[in-house]
Design a protein around this motif. Structure first.
Motif, PDB file in Angstrom:
ATOM      1  N   LEU A   1       0.922  -1.386  -0.024  1.00  0.00           N
ATOM      2  CA  LEU A   1      -0.026   0.108   0.081  1.00  0.00           C
ATOM      3  C   LEU A   1       0.949   1.272   0.147  1.00  0.00           C
ATOM      4  N   HIS A   2       2.009   1.250   0.959  1.00  0.00           N
ATOM      5  CA  HIS A   2       2.778   2.533   0.995  1.00  0.00           C
ATOM      6  C   HIS A   2       3.387   2.890  -0.420  1.00  0.00           C
ATOM      7  N   GLN A   3       3.568   1.670  -1.235  1.00  0.00           N
ATOM      8  CA  GLN A   3       4.165   1.932  -2.500  1.00  0.00           C
ATOM      9  C   GLN A   3       3.452   2.136  -3.393  1.00  0.00           C
ATOM     10  N   LYS A   4       2.151   2.069  -3.439  1.00  0.00           N
ATOM     11  CA  LYS A   4       0.949   2.291  -4.404  1.00  0.00           C
ATOM     12  C   LYS A   4       0.961   3.877  -4.043  1.00  0.00           C
ATOM     13  N   LEU A   5       0.752   4.243  -2.956  1.00  0.00           N
ATOM     14  CA  LEU A   5       0.453   5.508  -2.539  1.00  0.00           C
ATOM     15  C   LEU A   5       1.576   6.538  -3.071  1.00  0.00           C
ATOM     16  N   ALA A   6       2.969   6.069  -2.638  1.00  0.00           N
ATOM     17  CA  ALA A   6       3.998   6.923  -3.019  1.00  0.00           C
ATOM     18  C   ALA A   6       4.142   6.986  -4.814  1.00  0.00           C
ATOM     19  N   PHE A   7       3.812   5.963  -5.508  1.00  0.00           N
ATOM     20  CA  PHE A   7       4.026   6.006  -6.804  1.00  0.00           C
ATOM     21  C   PHE A   7       3.002   6.830  -7.533  1.00  0.00           C
ATOM     22  N   ALA A   8       1.658   6.836  -6.918  1.00  0.00           N
ATOM     23  CA  ALA A   8       0.732   7.548  -7.276  1.00  0.00           C
ATOM     24  C   ALA A   8       1.077   9.029  -7.177  1.00  0.00           C
ATOM     25  N   THR A   9       1.547   9.458  -5.864  1.00  0.00           N
ATOM     26  CA  THR A   9       1.947  10.736  -5.636  1.00  0.00           C
ATOM     27  C   THR A   9       2.903  11.363  -6.610  1.00  0.00           C
ATOM     28  N   ILE A  10       3.934  10.575  -6.813  1.00  0.00           N
ATOM     29  CA  ILE A  10       4.974  10.991  -7.784  1.00  0.00           C
ATOM     30  C   ILE A  10       4.548  11.213  -9.293  1.00  0.00           C
ATOM     31  N   GLN A  11       3.603  10.321  -9.797  1.00  0.00           N
ATOM     32  CA  GLN A  11       3.125  10.551 -11.005  1.00  0.00           C
ATOM     33  C   GLN A  11       2.514  11.703 -11.296  1.00  0.00           C
ATOM     34  N   ALA A  12       1.764  12.135 -10.053  1.00  0.00           N
ATOM     35  CA  ALA A  12       0.816  13.313  -9.959  1.00  0.00           C
ATOM     36  C   ALA A  12       1.615  14.600 -10.081  1.00  0.00           C
ATOM     37  N   ILE A  13       2.707  14.407  -9.117  1.00  0.00           N
ATOM     38  CA  ILE A  13       3.686  15.550  -8.997  1.00  0.00           C
ATOM     39  C   ILE A  13       4.463  15.694 -10.372  1.00  0.00           C
ATOM     40  N   ARG A  14       4.987  14.368 -11.132  1.00  0.00           N
ATOM     41  CA  ARG A  14       5.557  14.582 -12.492  1.00  0.00           C
ATOM     42  C   ARG A  14       4.546  15.425 -13.602  1.00  0.00           C
ATOM     43  N   ARG A  15       3.477  15.056 -13.520  1.00  0.00           N
ATOM     44  CA  ARG A  15       2.815  15.654 -14.659  1.00  0.00           C
ATOM     45  C   ARG A  15       2.440  17.154 -14.421  1.00  0.00           C
ATOM     46  N   VAL A  16       2.424  17.667 -13.172  1.00  0.00           N
ATOM     47  CA  VAL A  16       2.400  18.892 -13.012  1.00  0.00           C
ATOM     48  C   VAL A  16       3.779  19.704 -13.120  1.00  0.00           C
ATOM     49  N   PHE A  17       4.759  19.124 -12.827  1.00  0.00           N
ATOM     50  CA  PHE A  17       6.270  19.530 -13.039  1.00  0.00           C
ATOM     51  C   PHE A  17       6.348  19.642 -14.508  1.00  0.00           C
ATOM     52  N   ASP A  18       5.923  18.476 -15.334  1.00  0.00           N
ATOM     53  CA  ASP A  18       6.317  18.438 -16.848  1.00  0.00           C
ATOM     54  C   ASP A  18       5.273  19.588 -17.433  1.00  0.00           C
ATOM     55  N   MET A  19       4.363  19.938 -16.897  1.00  0.00           N
ATOM     56  CA  MET A  19       3.607  21.104 -17.514  1.00  0.00           C
ATOM     57  C   MET A  19       4.178  22.500 -17.225  1.00  0.00           C
ATOM     58  N   ALA A  20       4.591  22.614 -15.934  1.00  0.00           N
ATOM     59  CA  ALA A  20       4.999  23.598 -15.678  1.00  0.00           C
ATOM     60  C   ALA A  20       6.236  24.007 -16.124  1.00  0.00           C
ATOM     61  N   THR A  21       7.201  23.229 -16.643  1.00  0.00           N
ATOM     62  CA  THR A  21       8.493  23.673 -17.060  1.00  0.00           C
ATOM     63  C   THR A  21       8.697  23.467 -18.667  1.00  0.00           C
ATOM     64  N   GLY A  22       7.417  23.002 -19.226  1.00  0.00           N
ATOM     65  CA  GLY A  22       7.272  22.835 -20.742  1.00  0.00           C
ATOM     66  C   GLY A  22       8.226  21.694 -21.022  1.00  0.00           C
ATOM     67  N   TYR A  23       8.146  20.578 -20.378  1.00  0.00           N
ATOM     68  CA  TYR A  23       9.169  19.451 -20.751  1.00  0.00           C
ATOM     69  C   TYR A  23       8.655  18.659 -21.944  1.00  0.00           C
ATOM     70  N   ASN A  24       9.649  18.700 -22.718  1.00  0.00           N
ATOM     71  CA  ASN A  24       9.310  17.585 -24.191  1.00  0.00           C
ATOM     72  C   ASN A  24      10.796  17.383 -24.381  1.00  0.00           C
ATOM     73  N   PRO A  25      10.821  16.019 -24.270  1.00  0.00           N
ATOM     74  CA  PRO A  25      12.227  15.217 -24.521  1.00  0.00           C
ATOM     75  C   PRO A  25      12.739  15.566 -26.116  1.00  0.00           C
ATOM     76  N   GLU A  26      11.742  15.786 -27.105  1.00  0.00           N
ATOM     77  CA  GLU A  26      12.016  16.034 -28.418  1.00  0.00           C
ATOM     78  C   GLU A  26      12.334  17.687 -29.024  1.00  0.00           C
ATOM     79  N   LYS A  27      11.948  18.371 -27.828  1.00  0.00           N
ATOM     80  CA  LYS A  27      12.251  19.819 -28.217  1.00  0.00           C
ATOM     81  C   LYS A  27      12.769  20.755 -26.820  1.00  0.00           C
ATOM     82  N   MET A  28      13.781  19.995 -26.256  1.00  0.00           N
ATOM     83  CA  MET A  28      14.266  20.647 -25.321  1.00  0.00           C
ATOM     84  C   MET A  28      15.760  21.204 -25.794  1.00  0.00           C
ATOM     85  N   ASP A  29      16.072  22.448 -25.347  1.00  0.00           N
ATOM     86  CA  ASP A  29      17.527  23.116 -25.531  1.00  0.00           C
ATOM     87  C   ASP A  29      18.152  23.534 -24.221  1.00  0.00           C
TER      88      ASP A  29
END
Length: 261
Positions: free
Chosen positions: A91-119
């Motif tokens: 359970l603690h792993q499932k909760l931790a993984f879900a938390t990180i995935q949510a944070i990553r999505r927000v962080f990617d949008m905030a920083t404009g992350y796109n592996p193909e278009k990064m300078d």
């Protein structure tokens, strides 16, 4: 989360204190796990830092001389390591993984992350912000384990040092990137907000469930490996900082050669 430990003795630790170079990493073919004394020893893949680099320490920036020096890993060992995902079985792993995935999505949008278009500018913006957050968990865990050791009047068997060393390692990443770009006032304000949220969230979470926090950091590092793998591919392809000398602070901390780029 995938850290390996080897056994150690009190005499070996005293020798490391007497010989600073020995703290950089030593050959340790002992088996995995904790010894009878409960000490956490060097990772078995580490090698002792070259003596020629140890001599250079006297001439580096004073801000770097007092850090817990980073261990040296042989190139063959580094190339033999392949990232793996730790299954979310509990359970603690499932909760931790879900938390990180949510944070990553927000962080990617905030920083404009796109592996193909990064300078270079986009990479540095993302890396600097990431490292200001990545240095928080180790400090929170080390601080709370330190306080627990004081309250219980018991030894912590090496975890405090391990966590503080991790926090400093992340901070050294940040200081290295800051040699390449200086953030503006708005960026710094966002860092302050993110740090306040991250610190207090981890502080409360660690009091409730240290297992959750360790799993959280493990899955955070899994995502960091994915991101930095993209960056390394761009560097190898000559898209980022071609033939740019590595900052002096990085050469000293990671025991790099004078020609490191």
């Amino acid at each position: 989360q995938a850290r390996s430990f080897a056994t150690s003795s009190c005499s070996a630790q005293k020798a490391a204190i007497a010989d600073p170079a020995a703290q950089m990493g030593v050959d340790n073919p002992a088996g995995q796990g904790f010894g009878k004394g409960g000490f956490i020893a060097a990772h078995p893949g580490m090698k002792q830092a070259p003596a020629v680099l140890a001599v250079k320490q006297a001439s580096v920036d004073p801000d770097v001389q007092g850090v817990m020096r980073n261990p040296v890993y042989p190139k063959e060992y580094v190339l033999s390591v392949h990232p793996k995902h730790v299954p979310t079985a509990k359970l603690h792993q499932k909760l931790a993984f879900a938390t990180i995935q949510a944070i990553r999505r927000v962080f990617d949008m905030a920083t404009g992350y796109n592996p193909e278009k990064m300078d270079e500018a986009k990479w540095l913006r993302r890396m600097i912000f990431l490292e200001t957050v990545a240095g928080v968990p180790g400090m929170v865990g080390g601080m709370l384990r330190h306080l627990k050791s004081l309250r219980r009047m018991q030894r912590d068997n090496g975890w405090i040092n391990t966590l503080l060393e991790e926090a400093e390692n992340e901070r050294m990443h940040l200081l290295t990137f800051l040699e390449m770009r200086k953030p503006g006032p708005l960026f710094r304000a966002n860092v302050m907000i993110a740090q306040g949220i991250m610190f207090n969230m981890l502080f409360m979470a660690y009091l409730v469930s240290p297992k959750y926090c360790h799993a959280l950091v493990g899955y955070l590092e899994e995502e960091a490996v994915k991101t930095y793998t993209h960056a390394l591919k761009d560097i190898d392809a000559g898209k980022l900082w071609p033939n740019t000398p590595a900052p002096a602070i990085a050469k000293n901390y990671w025991w790099l050669g004078d020609d490191a780029t």
